[in-house]
Design a protein around this motif. Sequence first.
Motif, mmCIF file in Angstrom:
data_model
loop_
_atom_site.group_PDB
_atom_site.id
_atom_site.type_symbol
_atom_site.label_atom_id
_atom_site.label_comp_id
_atom_site.label_asym_id
_atom_site.label_seq_id
_atom_site.Cartn_x
_atom_site.Cartn_y
_atom_site.Cartn_z
ATOM 1 N N ARG A 248 125.203 16.844 -57.811
ATOM 2 C CA ARG A 248 124.403 17.694 -58.285
ATOM 3 C C ARG A 248 123.650 18.686 -57.185
ATOM 4 N NH1 ARG A 248 122.082 14.576 -62.832
ATOM 5 N NH2 ARG A 248 123.946 13.785 -63.881
ATOM 6 N N ARG B 224 126.066 20.924 -55.185
ATOM 7 C CA ARG B 224 126.385 21.977 -56.146
ATOM 8 C C ARG B 224 125.254 23.032 -56.194
ATOM 9 N NH1 ARG B 224 128.728 19.326 -61.206
ATOM 10 N NH2 ARG B 224 128.416 17.279 -60.078
ATOM 11 N N THR C 200 126.172 10.615 -58.286
ATOM 12 C CA THR C 200 126.098 11.800 -58.995
ATOM 13 C C THR C 200 124.967 12.827 -58.752
ATOM 14 O OG1 THR C 200 126.910 10.264 -61.058
ATOM 15 C CG2 THR C 200 125.869 12.590 -61.716
ATOM 16 N N ARG C 201 123.926 12.277 -58.535
ATOM 17 C CA ARG C 201 122.599 12.957 -58.027
ATOM 18 C C ARG C 201 123.027 13.903 -56.888
ATOM 19 N NH1 ARG C 201 118.482 9.128 -57.311
ATOM 20 N NH2 ARG C 201 119.765 7.644 -58.507
#
Length: 182
Positions: free
Chosen positions: A171, A174, A167-168
């Motif tokens: 992020r 992105r 997930t990190r």
Amino acid sequence: MTENRPYIGLKTRDIAIAYLLLRILIGVNYFNHGFTRIGNIPGFAENTVNQLANSYFPEFLVRINSYLVPPVELIVGVLISIGLATRSALIATFILMIVLMMGVTSIQNWGAAQTMLIYGIVLFILLAGSSFNIYSIDRWLGNRRTVAGSGDHRDKNILNFANNFWTRRRRQKRLSTYTSLK
């Protein structure tokens, strides 16, 4: 205009203590229902068959249920009181209350039905508020398993770590893509 009202909040510890006391109260009630009847189950069964003689239930069903009620009340009473298998005991008690409610309403004993609805509300509060069941054997056993580092607990931590890592990572990707577009 704004009103200056004092904030009245509930403390988690106080709710947990109230939960404990309510759990013990209902557990002792069911325990004593079962304990006082367990020595004379045939007499209890006979009284119940006589009370439900005018109901639409066949006698053999009433008799079977009458023999089961005292031991079930005794067992769930002990379990609820000490907080062991609390969720299962509360569900079993709910089922017991549904069976008993069918009996008392079939003979139009609305006074008993009203009392049973109050039991149902208390059981609902206990089941719905089970996250406050922190003073119990269930919680103690759960903490022991966590401290012992069971494989299931380790697996969850590994999965959480991997999930958080990816997930990190997404992020960051992105964010880097967004900043490069500026």
